[in-house]
Design an enzyme around this catalytic site. Sequence first.
Site, PDB file in Angstrom:
ATOM      1  N   ASP A 468     -19.784 -11.699 -50.174  1.00  0.00           N
ATOM      2  CA  ASP A 468     -19.089 -10.461 -50.555  1.00  0.00           C
ATOM      3  C   ASP A 468     -18.647 -10.541 -52.002  1.00  0.00           C
ATOM      4  OD1 ASP A 468     -17.307 -12.531 -49.885  1.00  0.00           O
ATOM      5  OD2 ASP A 468     -15.689 -11.149 -49.395  1.00  0.00           O
ATOM      6  N   ARG A 472     -12.796 -15.157 -55.469  1.00  0.00           N
ATOM      7  CA  ARG A 472     -11.550 -15.479 -54.772  1.00  0.00           C
ATOM      8  C   ARG A 472     -11.833 -16.399 -53.570  1.00  0.00           C
ATOM      9  NH1 ARG A 472     -11.142  -9.393 -52.719  1.00  0.00           N
ATOM     10  NH2 ARG A 472     -12.366  -9.545 -50.796  1.00  0.00           N
ATOM     11  N   ASP A 473     -10.815 -16.631 -52.787  1.00  0.00           N
ATOM     12  CA  ASP A 473     -10.951 -17.554 -51.653  1.00  0.00           C
ATOM     13  C   ASP A 473     -11.590 -16.834 -50.473  1.00  0.00           C
ATOM     14  OD1 ASP A 473      -8.891 -15.790 -51.383  1.00  0.00           O
ATOM     15  OD2 ASP A 473      -7.465 -17.216 -50.548  1.00  0.00           O
ATOM     16  N   GLU A 474     -12.829 -16.370 -50.679  1.00  0.00           N
ATOM     17  CA  GLU A 474     -13.516 -15.678 -49.598  1.00  0.00           C
ATOM     18  C   GLU A 474     -14.992 -16.067 -49.598  1.00  0.00           C
ATOM     19  OE1 GLU A 474     -12.032 -11.872 -48.848  1.00  0.00           O
ATOM     20  OE2 GLU A 474     -13.239 -11.661 -47.046  1.00  0.00           O
ATOM     21  N   ASP A 481     -21.693  -5.912 -45.773  1.00  0.00           N
ATOM     22  CA  ASP A 481     -22.010  -5.727 -47.187  1.00  0.00           C
ATOM     23  C   ASP A 481     -23.513  -5.838 -47.417  1.00  0.00           C
ATOM     24  OD1 ASP A 481     -19.281  -6.655 -46.664  1.00  0.00           O
ATOM     25  OD2 ASP A 481     -18.977  -6.585 -48.827  1.00  0.00           O
ATOM     26  N   TRP A 536     -21.241  -4.215 -39.254  1.00  0.00           N
ATOM     27  CA  TRP A 536     -21.306  -5.591 -39.776  1.00  0.00           C
ATOM     28  C   TRP A 536     -22.301  -6.379 -38.920  1.00  0.00           C
ATOM     29  CZ3 TRP A 536     -17.924  -2.500 -41.812  1.00  0.00           C
ATOM     30  CH2 TRP A 536     -17.400  -2.782 -43.075  1.00  0.00           C
ATOM     31  N   GLU A 753     -15.195  -4.144 -56.110  1.00  0.00           N
ATOM     32  CA  GLU A 753     -14.980  -4.028 -54.668  1.00  0.00           C
ATOM     33  C   GLU A 753     -14.417  -2.656 -54.319  1.00  0.00           C
ATOM     34  OE1 GLU A 753     -12.114  -6.834 -53.159  1.00  0.00           O
ATOM     35  OE2 GLU A 753     -12.815  -6.532 -51.112  1.00  0.00           O
ATOM     36  N   HIS A 774     -18.474  -7.190 -56.378  1.00  0.00           N
ATOM     37  CA  HIS A 774     -18.731  -6.942 -54.959  1.00  0.00           C
ATOM     38  C   HIS A 774     -19.881  -5.951 -54.884  1.00  0.00           C
ATOM     39  CE1 HIS A 774     -15.539  -8.500 -52.295  1.00  0.00           C
ATOM     40  NE2 HIS A 774     -15.945  -7.665 -51.353  1.00  0.00           N
TER      41      HIS A 774
HETATM   42  C1  BGC Z   1     -14.656  -8.444 -47.812  1.00  0.00           C
HETATM   43  C2  BGC Z   1     -15.561  -7.269 -47.580  1.00  0.00           C
HETATM   44  C3  BGC Z   1     -15.885  -7.341 -46.119  1.00  0.00           C
HETATM   45  C4  BGC Z   1     -14.602  -7.028 -45.427  1.00  0.00           C
HETATM   46  C5  BGC Z   1     -14.634  -6.738 -43.996  1.00  0.00           C
HETATM   47  C6  BGC Z   1     -13.385  -8.161 -47.102  1.00  0.00           C
HETATM   48  O1  BGC Z   1     -12.415  -9.093 -47.310  1.00  0.00           O
HETATM   49  O2  BGC Z   1     -14.487  -8.731 -49.146  1.00  0.00           O
HETATM   50  O3  BGC Z   1     -16.527  -7.076 -48.479  1.00  0.00           O
HETATM   51  O4  BGC Z   1     -16.964  -6.621 -45.707  1.00  0.00           O
HETATM   52  O5  BGC Z   1     -13.611  -7.968 -45.750  1.00  0.00           O
HETATM   53  O6  BGC Z   1     -14.004  -5.562 -43.856  1.00  0.00           O
END
Ligand code: BGC
Length: 882
Positions: A468, A472-474, A481, A536, A753, A774
């Site tokens: 995504d 950041r911490d993701e 996406d 998703w 994003e 994003h």
């Molecule tokens: C992400 C999105 C992802 C979503 C789910 C977010 O934190 O960055 O791109 O699809 O969470 O809703």
Amino acid sequence: MTIRPITLRCEYLTNPLGLDVLRPQLSWIPPFDQAAYQIIVTYTGQKIWDTGRMKSAESLQIEYAGPPLESRGRYDWKVRLWNSKGKASAWSAPAFWIMGIFTPGWHLFCAWDQPHTELDKTAWIGEPDGRLFSDKQSLPATYLRRVFQVKGTVKRATLYATALGVYEARLNGQRVGDQVLAPEWTDYRRRVQYQTYDVTALVRPGENVLGAILGAGWFAGRIGLSEGRFNYGHRLRFFARLYVETDAGKLEYFHTDGNWRVNSAGPIVGSDILDGEQYDARREFSGWDSPGFADAGWKPASIEWTPNFGPVVAQTNEPIRITQQLKPVAVTEPQPGVFIIDLGQNMVGWCRATFRDTQSGQTIKLRHAEVLNADGTIYFENMRTAAPIDMYICRGAVTETFEPHFTYHGFRYVEVTGAMQPPELVGCVFHSAAPEAGTFECSAPLLNKIMAAIQWTQRGNLHSTPTDCPQRDERLGWMGDIQVFSQTAIFNRDMAAFFRKFLQDVREAQTLDGRFPDFAPHVQGPENRFTANPGWADAGVIVPWRQWVNYADKSLLTQHYPAMQRWIDYVDTNNPDHIWRNFSKLAMGTYGDWLNSDTFSNVTGFPIGKGKCPKDVYATAFFAHSTDLLGKIARVLGKKSRYDQLARQIRAAFNREFVQPDGKIKDDTQAGYALALHFDLLPARLRPLAARHLVEAMKPFNGHLSTGIQSTVRAMLELTRWGHADIAYELINKTTLPSWGYMVEHGGTTVWERWDGYVEGRGFQNPGMNSFNHYAIGAVGEWMYRVIGGLNPDEAAPGWRHFVVRPIPGGGLTWAKVSYASVRGLIRSEWRIEGGVFTLEVTVPPNTTATIQLPDGNVPKRVKAGVHRLTYSMPSPSSTFQ
Ligand code: BGC
């Protein structure tokens, strides 16, 4: 010029070094309309497979059907073709593939079994345990080395390596290969990818040293949304086998075993994907990876046979590689001693920096950020808990250069502190090296900027999995996406090998009761939260379908079919009336049409609650769509299925439950119309009406979109399909909120994003969720390629065997030039308007056909391979008026 097939590929890769599919698939691009082919495969100089003259126009994925392939065998192949008149091409230039390492009848390295044959003695080696180090800190890297002797001249040397962690292999002082962050990210409990390197040039007679640096990576470092480290395990391990063939005809191998020595007190004192790298140059082991180094102070490596991970499989996608280096465009010093280096582009990778006149022990920090505050300092808050900070402790020298090993950052600006002067620095851009496929250019600079931002965002988010965001911490492979972005991704780059790898991650993350995950790999384990979310989880059907339409990848469909069935059956079983309203408790509340206008109505004054597509409408639309695709997939595979019928039932339920006789859909949202139209849910009669309602539904938003990430591009495509291309063009040309134009006019060099990531006057959105890199909103790239460029694949003739070129000019554009390197060859569509005349030039590659539709409304023209030029005189505004 010799006429011959080109671009020979095996399993989507050019001359791959380590395959473990037993029947590799071969493809090429024909130079003319192909009526027959002949493939010859040789092994050790002997012909082992000759197809003879095969009557077939197929140039994609011809499965090898010769004798069983040998472990590590090199297979050379070539192909020639005939046209329908029986005229032969020349033989192609030779290509090859090399098999990975396996024992026939058995899989690969069987290291998790107790060793029973000589060849199975490869162990997993490392330091005893990551738990020796605090959970609060990044793990130090482990250095491993082994001395080995080679007698005679080296004919061929191959290294197979992988890790539980991330590694960099070294041989005699040199880096092996150009992979970054190998072995990349999979659910290591299910499979660990190994890499194959040709190291013939690095091994020499006499004493040699094979080494490795081992870092935490995804295995033991921090990963988004999971608390703490050690998500897959505590023990970082390296696993390798080196084969050396000498002139004397001898084959020797060296592997990870008890003969290795290890040291974790080296210069990489900490490294983490999210938290940067800390490097103390004073602790370097000079010469550690070359012969002659005194390693008496190093410990014997701890060895393990059965770490309960794997199996080990060959990597099937293009590795992460540095593909570009950016030079700074500006350096500022907003506070004394704080240098801000601007690379001019929000990019993903790391910096290589050279510091001058340093003191021993001097500590230099590089903090990476995407944007600046008004005072010229970096905006760091949106990194959340990630600490993308590289720290370099100098050894003290006239110049010293630092480049990290086991981290990556998403940034445009680097803040340097602790240096007397700004370093010389380049931004090394890296990502999964899926080759470039599409180019886009048109007469509107704004639109070119938007496409450039989309392409950069894609590059920033291909890191073994489609993430995504990169900063950041993701950084998770969020399915929603990539689901919406997948066609754009395919236009921009050849995603075939990448998606095959990712879809395996998806299958491995499916729950026992059939739920596809919300992201893959699934860090927390598939039976956990984050599964089954509408739009998703549906990526598990939609992405394979795109892979079929664009690459004609039938074997992927075959492989993936049972998983798709289980997913649809799961939704069906839980929603017996065909309205998807019973959401999985593990779906984390359903994201719906994420980031619709409700999330920024405070800055636009848009009506609150009006942008949001009702969840049952949204989810049922996806249920219908995925089921419909599965029905088509079943037909492609020649299977009888119930999915066509189920799709009809879901469509009927959708209409019954949500659609009024005048075509209005529950709650009258733009998203509702966009999804219902795009997924063909409405009866033919209601479609133009629904399209009108979509246009009407834009009025409360001053003619803007109120759509979230899942319906934005779909709204653009449907407006265009139903005769409102002018409105779609207005939207793409807008520079007011929300618009792509707003992003690029406010410093965006990648897609944000959120539409309102930054707003003039207000400043930044909530730092809790505000990435500037994003791709989801960038899914409009598909619209640009399809509508401006006019390039449309035809699902009835997959892999661009037949395609439709239908550019729709508008928005004041006077020309556009678009190209796409399809699996069957290069397609071009270029048009211009000059003196009231519209001219379109289309290149149709050999062995394909196209239907060209001019915007004059006349009957489309079916054409064969070649360059086609079509023109027509556009009605002048005054003549339309009469
Ligand atoms: C992400 C999105 C992802 C979503 C789910 C977010 O934190 O960055 O791109 O699809 O969470 O809703």
